[in-house]
Design a protein around this motif. Structure first.
Motif, mmCIF file in Angstrom:
data_model
loop_
_atom_site.group_PDB
_atom_site.id
_atom_site.type_symbol
_atom_site.label_atom_id
_atom_site.label_comp_id
_atom_site.label_asym_id
_atom_site.label_seq_id
_atom_site.Cartn_x
_atom_site.Cartn_y
_atom_site.Cartn_z
ATOM 1 N N SER A 1 22.891 -7.933 -16.352
ATOM 2 C CA SER A 1 22.067 -9.040 -15.022
ATOM 3 C C SER A 1 22.635 -9.498 -14.450
ATOM 4 C CB SER A 1 20.778 -9.583 -15.364
ATOM 5 O OG SER A 1 20.519 -11.093 -14.060
ATOM 6 N N THR B 1 23.096 -6.301 -11.237
ATOM 7 C CA THR B 1 21.999 -7.318 -10.185
ATOM 8 C C THR B 1 22.393 -7.958 -9.386
ATOM 9 O OG1 THR B 1 21.004 -9.063 -11.519
ATOM 10 C CG2 THR B 1 20.462 -6.961 -12.606
ATOM 11 N N ILE C 1 15.517 -3.229 -9.537
ATOM 12 C CA ILE C 1 16.676 -3.625 -10.309
ATOM 13 C C ILE C 1 17.548 -4.175 -9.961
ATOM 14 C CG2 ILE C 1 16.772 -5.265 -12.683
ATOM 15 C CD1 ILE C 1 14.278 -3.544 -14.229
#
Lengths: 503, 297, 347
Positions: free
Chosen positions: B162, B166, A115
């Motif tokens: 995120s 990411t 991820i």
């Protein structure tokens, strides 16, 4: 027998229907393994288009590409990458607030746990790659904080990380100083010796001669010749790049020069901590066309901004008719003092989306009377201008529908249709056919005869010699005055100066 | 609980959904086109959650419905801009309006009314961690929130992570800075932009779920300006997750204060709600790019 | 180069708005078809009933007036290349100011009072847009953001003020006291609410159209909005064009607010603007920012509103069908259906 060529380009054709230009007209060339192959040509010869096609950013209309003898088709950059081809574009394509490492791994990011970004590995890979080529780049450095040579190195690193075999560099030295450029070429030679083939796109003859193994000359979208540096020299190469190889040696014009119109005194300009223009000192007088030639990336655009009053210089002063240019009220300046044909025709010279009529009348003075009767008169005048310019279109049509050449005509009609004591013409004939070009030149000359002082900025030597009474060359932000155009000031001398070859 | 306990605990509970919506907005802002439909997307999420959860009796299905519905509306705005070259800003405004209309219609069909629908089953209970929750200040603040708040807090952490850690977050940021950097890296910028919009929809959906679950009812206009506040948060938080968190907490505090104000303080609650806008307006007015576009004396 | 259009420059659509209209009506029709037990009568209620009774029609025309004023100002700002998102607050401020001034001077002759009220409304609206206009002019600050924020602050502050210090305690409504009857907009066609307001809106549209199409400043403003760099280069007064349109737009929004306040209620009611700012934006976009089309577009919106109200009363269909139709108009108003006009320029 030659080893099998690494990359082979056959009869590439690329046209741009929107502008009607043929960028590549059947270009073929061969890149051998382990060579630095230079592609030289003037602005608009099709060099950048070639680079974009070879790296998968553009698709050709016809023609084929072969890598190691196998025919390939590049639909997107990743296809080129797969065949080991990396591009260093002319305009930086680095995300400026990301780090070197982040830019490098974009699109093929290493992950942890499937991820998250693997920062450590991306740093490590970047550091390794940069050590490999002895770049002193910090993987964690943000691009916007890097110096121009460092940014160039980061671009090169990214290209190499994607394609080890072929590195395409599009005008890599345009933002570098001379010594920075030299170290770049030393690097390219190291890369070549390590097995990478390099396609170097440039218009700087001197650089190319000192660094390339072979040189392909491109002119108007076609290959003129491919040769070795030993078989040519600066002058020869510069002349063969030029779209017309004739040497103008017109007689020195009998100029009766008057009062100074433009006067540059020690004008310097910096762009984000780099000097773009250095200490310009010159005058343009009434009754003359003063021509300054330069190739892209040498400061011509900045000079245009200064002379057009779009920017003010950091040091020194630019005067217009004895008054500081920035002190002129813009309205008055542009309505009756200064006519200005900008290089950025669609961005600054014309208002796209508006009608031809609106574009023709859009200058302070002509708009002043926009009452009903005034409008009728303006309309008649605009119709006359349009017809005289040879543009066949309705006045109420959007200027967008016109071709590039016709847009240029509309612009010239507005700016040169009436007399103004100062004229700034920056690449005034871009996109025009020879006849229209000739007409614009005649108009500039006749305005000079009427007493205007004309500053012509151009990247075409032909244009310089067709119109200018006095000639100067801008190279890397420095102006070299060559004086009155005469027997000694020949086109090839100018061309050599333009490309950084010795005078 | 003391006044201070309630104030702090409420501040956090109010701040979390705003922060989540703002983080969603951050993805689109970073991708270059701020999605201004956050308000509508929160409402869409809250409604579809309430309707689906009520119909199926399953909170999980409700949340899934909310995510799907809000993401679909967000993608509609992105698609109108991408496919029809509509102005992305106007398209997002339209989605706000579309949600208002569609939810009104749907509410009449699903609940038989356009008004408030009490749904006590959906109320998220407060957790009570015994000893922990009796710690002064920290206890009520951290250990006696409604269950849904912990989910939202988790989602905020996930969204922030995120965004900054990411590959997707990296691509989104690169897209907004220079689209060409993606293209030369072989990534399709349009796909990234669609996903960024979908992310903003999903974030708003959860924010909506949180609002519905903290009152245990479907209330028309349940977002009551929180989506707009979230946009302001994106701006005030300087487009960094930590900044967004600070700004949301400040606004959460103001909201909690205005709730408490009537009872305890003598300041009218509405006036406290003016503050975020005044502060941000001042920031927007004083910050400029220096001179009007293309202007000259 | 990004392929996205500049968010501050909506396309000038002209007749390009037709697909948006068609989509909106089609969506309304499909919903009515699906939800109604008697589609025929529901169709009649939605599409035709506004035209069957003169009173309803007169109300419809009156309903279009205030949004028309808002849309004219918004269109002017669009033409200058910016986005006024603060219509709501500007109208609210205008309406409240008009009422307050007339409550303060209760004994002027009617027409003078009305004129004064409108001027006060316009001034208050302009004042609300002034901070944004000033910071736009001097600092190049983003109008889109600042107009919205200032407007929100004003809306919340007025919500408070009308519920608090300005409230008429004798009324059930959360509203200010009612102004003297002499200051109410005279009704031309009782019992309908039709006043001279639509004429005012038409006059404003006419003036704006003349300004934009036949004055030098109007032409310059247009060109500035399309290409500021060009306008600066040819010597237009770009600073003025960064300032005045927004101020005029604020004034028009304020006047629209005054119209709302003095028209039906004669008082400032909490939340009275009810989305007029957003409607103004939709109408301006639907009209392609052309003042000649703004009044027809406003009438179309009023028709949607009256139609959806009728269909909910007569056929029991949710009135939100009108909101959905409006949303679709807005969604598609700036879209281009005829393919991309120009290929992206080479580079």
């Amino acid at each position: 027998m030659d080893p099998q060529p690494l990359l082979e380009v056959r009869r590439l054709v690329k046209t741009f229907p929107s502008t009607g230009t043929v960028a590549l007209d059947g270009v073929s060339l061969v890149l051998k393994a382990g060579e630095i192959h230079a592609v030289v040509g003037e602005n608009g010869a099709g060099k950048s288009t070639l680079a974009r096609i070879l790296s998968g950013l553009d698709r050709p209309d016809s023609g084929s590409l072969r890598v190691r003898g196998r025919e390939v088709r590049f639909r997107r950059p990743r296809d080129a990458e797969r065949h080991g081809i990396g591009l260093v574009p002319q305009q930086s394509l680095l995300a400026q607030h990301l780090t070197v490492a982040e830019n490098l791994i974009l699109g093929r990011e290493p992950r942890v746990l499937g991820i998250f970004l693997d920062r450590r590995r991306s740093y490590y890979e970047t550091a390794l790659a940069s050590a490999n080529f002895s770049f002193p780049l910090d993987p964690g450095a943000v691009i916007s904080r890097l110096s121009p040579p460092e940014r160039r190195e980061a671009e090169i690193l990214r290209a190499l990380a994607r394609g080890r075999d072929v590195l395409i560099l599009d005008e890599p030295t345009s933002i570098l100083t001379e010594s920075e450029a030299e170290s770049l070429f030393a690097l390219l030679k190291r890369l070549r010796d390590a097995g990478t083939s390099i396609l170097l796109i440039s218009h700087r003859v001197r650089e190319v001669l000192s660094s390339a193994d072979r040189i392909t000359i491109l002119r108007n979208g076609s290959v003129v010749d491919t040769l070795r540096p030993a078989d040519t020299d600066e002058c020869d190469l510069a002349l063969r790049m030029a779209s017309s190889s004739s040497c103008f040696t017109a007689d020195g014009p009998a100029v009766t020069r008057g009062q100074a119109v433009f006067r540059f005194r020690g004008a310097s300009l910096r762009d984000s901590d780099r000097v773009t223009l250095r200490d310009l000192d010159f005058e343009v007088r009434r009754g003359e066309v003063y021509g300054v030639a330069a190739l892209a990336g040498n400061g011509l655009g900045a000079l245009e901004d200064l002379a057009g009053g779009e920017r003010t210089c950091d040091q020194g002063v630019v005067e217009l008719l004895g008054r500081d240019l920035s002190a002129w009220p813009r309205d008055e300046l542009r309505s009756s003092i200064l006519s200005y044909l900008p290089t950025d025709r669609d961005g600054r010279g014309l208002c796209l989306g508006a009608t031809i009529l609106e574009n023709l009348v859009a200058r302070g003075a002509s708009l002043r009377d926009w009452s009903r009767s005034g409008r009728a008169a303006q309309r008649a005048e605009a119709a006359r201008l349009l017809e005289a310019a040879g543009v066949r279109a309705r006045l109420d049509a959007s200027v967008d529908v016109l071709s590039g050449g016709n847009r240029q005509r509309v612009l010239s009609a507005r700016e040169l249709g009436s007399f103004a004591p100062a004229v700034l013409a920056a690449n005034p004939t871009q996109g025009l056919d020879p006849r229209a070009q000739e007409e614009t030149w005649n108009r500039l000359r006749s305005l000079a005869r009427e007493g205007a002082g004309i500053l012509l900025l151009t990247s075409s030597v032909d244009e310089l010699f067709a119109v200018a009474d006095r000639v100067a060359v801008l190279y890397r932000g420095r102006l070299t005055e060559l004086g009155v155009r005469s027997g000694e000031v020949t086109a090839d001398r100018v061309t050599r100066l333009l490309t950084g070859a010795a005078a | 609980m003391t006044f201070a306990d309630t104030l702090l605990s409420d501040s956090l509970a109010i701040a979390l959904p705003i922060l989540l919506a703002a983080l969603g907005g951050l993805f689109t802002e970073a991708a270059g086109t701020l999605n201004v439909a956050l308000e509508g997307l929160i409402v869409a999420g809250a409604f579809s959650f309430a309707a689906a959860a009520e119909a199926t009796g399953s909170i999980g299905i409700g949340i899934a419905a909310a995510l799907a519905c809000s993401a679909a509306f967000a993608i509609l705005a992105a698609a109108a801009a991408d496919r029809l070259s509509a102005n992305p800003f106007v398209a997002a405004l339209a989605v706000n309006l579309l949600v208002a209309g569609a939810v009104g219609i749907a509410s009449e069909h699903v609940f038989g009314t356009k008004g408030v629908v009490p749904l006590a089953d959906l109320l998220s209970p407060r957790v009570d961690l015994g000893a922990f929750s009796r710690i002064p200040l920290l206890g009520p603040l951290l250990f006696r929130q409604r269950g849904i708040s912990y989910l939202v807090a988790g989602a905020c952490a996930a969204a922030a992570a995120s965004y900054s850690s990411t590959p997707f977050g990296l691509r989104v940021r690169a897209l907004g800075m220079r689209e060409g950097s993606l293209r030369i890296a072989g990534v399709d910028p349009r796909t990234v932009r669609y996903w960024a919009f979908a992310a903003s929809g999903a974030a708003c959906a959860l924010a909506g779920v949180a609002l519905a679950r903290s009152v245990g009812a479907w209330v028309p206009n349940i977002a009551s300006g929180r989506g707009w506040i979230a946009l302001v948060v994106v701006y005030l938080g300087r487009k960094r997750p930590a900044g967004l968190a600070l700004a949301s907490l400040a606004f959460g505090f103001l909201f909690a204060l205005s709730n408490a104000a009537q009872a305890v303080l003598s300041v009218p609650p509405e006036l406290i709600l003016v503050l975020p806008y005044v502060v941000t307006a001042a920031a927007a007015l004083l910050e400029g790019t220096g001179g009007a576009r293309g202007s000259r004396g | 180069m990004t392929p996205r259009p500049d968010p501050r420059k909506p396309a000038f659509s002209g007749l390009g708005a037709l697909p948006a209209l068609a989509a909106a009506l089609a969506a309304a029709a499909i919903y009515i078809l699906a939800a109604s037990e008697d589609p025929a009568s529901a169709f009649r209620a939605f599409f035709l009933s506004p035209f069957t009774r003169p009173v309803v029609l007169a109300n419809l025309v009156e309903l279009a007036a205030a949004p028309c004023l808002c849309a004219l100002g918004t269109a002017l700002v669009f033409r200058s290349g910016d986005f006024n998102l603060g219509g709501e607050g500007q109208a609210y401020a205008g309406g409240t100011a008009a009422v307050l001034i007339l409550l303060a001077v209760p004994s002027l002759p009617g027409p003078a009072g009305l004129a004064g009220g409108f001027l006060a409304g316009a001034a208050a609206g302009a004042a609300t847009s002034l901070p944004s206009a000033l910071s736009r002019r001097t600092r190049g600050a983003d109008v889109l953001l600042s107009t919205f924020l200032v407007s929100q602050a004003v809306v919340l502050a007025l919500d408070w003020a009308i519920a608090g210090p300005l409230r008429d305690p004798s009324s059930n409504l959360i509203a200010t006291p009612v102004v003297s009857d002499a200051y109410r907009l005279p009704r031309l066609f009782p019992p309908s609410g039709l006043s001279f307001a639509p004429l005012l809106a038409a006059a404003a549209a006419f003036c704006l159209d003349r300004f934009l199409r036949t004055s030098r400043r109007g032409l310059e403003l247009n060109l500035y909005g399309r290409n500021p760099a060009f306008a600066a280069s040819v010597g237009f007064r770009v600073r003025a064009y960064a300032f005045w349109p927004l101020l005029v737009s604020g004034a028009l929004n304020g006047a629209a607010g005054a119209l709302l306040a003095l028209g039906s209620n004669g008082r400032a009611v909490r939340g009275m603007t009810g989305g007029i700012g957003w409607n103004g934006i939709s109408i301006a976009l639907l009209a392609g920012n052309d003042p000649r089309w703004v009044l027809p577009a406003a009438l179309f919106f009023a028709w949607l509103e009256v139609g959806s109200r009728q269909v909910s009363i007569l056929a029991g269909i949710s009135a939100d069908v009108g909101t959905v139709a409006k949303a679709l108009v807005l969604l598609l108003a700036t879209a281009r259906f005829l393919g991309s006009r120009r290929r992206e320029a080479r580079k």
